[in-house]
Design an enzyme around this catalytic site. Structure first.
Site, PDB file in Angstrom:
ATOM      1  N   ASP A   1       8.399  -1.382   0.286  1.00 26.11           N
ATOM      2  CA  ASP A   1       7.938  -0.062  -0.100  1.00 26.11           C
ATOM      3  C   ASP A   1       7.459  -0.176  -1.550  1.00 26.11           C
ATOM      4  OD1 ASP A   1       7.574   2.731  -0.162  1.00 26.11           O
ATOM      5  OD2 ASP A   1       9.597   3.038  -0.939  1.00 26.11           O
TER       6      ASP A   1
ATOM      7  N   ASP B   1       7.159   2.874  -4.155  1.00 20.64           N
ATOM      8  CA  ASP B   1       7.815   3.757  -5.115  1.00 20.64           C
ATOM      9  C   ASP B   1       9.321   3.525  -5.174  1.00 20.64           C
ATOM     10  OD1 ASP B   1       5.546   5.807  -5.865  1.00 20.64           O
ATOM     11  OD2 ASP B   1       5.419   5.472  -3.711  1.00 20.64           O
TER      12      ASP B   1
END
Length: 232
Positions: free
Chosen positions: A30, A32
């Site tokens: 991922d 963020d």
């Protein structure tokens, strides 16, 4: 999910069917609060003076209280009018997560195919792909008109199944079995790839993702992944 499955910390020596091994050759992250030390859309909300509204929607989405596609639309609408110049200036300020460079270098050195798949935006994933020499990047695209955001978004990673579908496509393209894949994330929209990957690592994650992880890292240092994968 098996309710009897116990969460393991990186220092837990408990044996498990999904024991890390050198055979795994794909790892997806991922973006963020995983590869970078911020939530991009929250920071854009701050720039457009809608910080609190955006942060609350983000929290609800990551906690699994709001469908991610709906949350994405609501937040991007709040960013309407933000200039491309402001976004590019913000891009220069993004900080990598502690240990990111070392970790990605080691993973590449050990033959891993690497990628970032984000419910965020391509302006950030493309930059991080270049900085960390990743093989793949997937994210949503913001729409501009006359140099400003229109409040619209081209949704490439917006459904709750999107990340799992992307992992599957990459594995098929690279001719690698899903059991030989690793995924790293922190929120509810990572669940679909955690459900099918060979190994799921929750990084400073929300409880809803920790429940589905094989390992949990609670320290903001990505190099802990190397310990799990037994890479020196």
């Amino acid at each position: 999910m098996n309710d009897n499955k116990q969460e393991k910390n990186i220092n837990d020596n408990t044996k498990d069917e999904k024991k890390p091994c050198s055979k795994r050759k794909i790892i997806l992250f991922d973006l963020d609060s995983t590869l970078i030390d911020c939530e991009v859309i929250d920071e854009l909300g701050r720039l457009n003076n809608v910080e609190k509204e955006v942060e609350q929607i983000t929290k609800d989405a990551m906690d699994g209280k709001l469908e991610f596609e709906q949350a994405l639309e609501k937040r991007v609408q709040l960013l309407k009018g933000l200039s491309e110049k402001q976004i590019l200036e913000f891009l220069e300020s993004i900080q990598l997560m502690n240990g990111a460079k070392e970790t990605l270098f080691k993973l590449k050195e050990n033959g891993y195919i690497t990628g970032v798949v984000s419910g965020g935006f391509t302006f950030a994933t493309e930059r991080i792909k270049d900085v960390l020499n990743l093989d793949y990047q997937f994210a949503n695209e913001l729409v501009y008109k006359d140099g400003k955001l229109t409040g619209e978004v081209i949704k490439n990673v917006s459904s709750k199944l999107a990340k799992g579908e992307i992992l599957t496509k990459i594995a098929e393209k690279e001719n690698i079995d899903l059991k030989d894949t690793v995924v790293v994330g922190d929120g509810a929209n990572d669940i679909s790839m955690f459900n099918i990957a060979g190994l799921g690592i929750a990084f400073c994650a929300k409880p809803i993702l920790k429940d589905r992880a094989d390992y949990c890292i609670d320290e903001k240092d990505l190099s802990n992944i190397l310990k799990i994968l037994k890479i020196e």
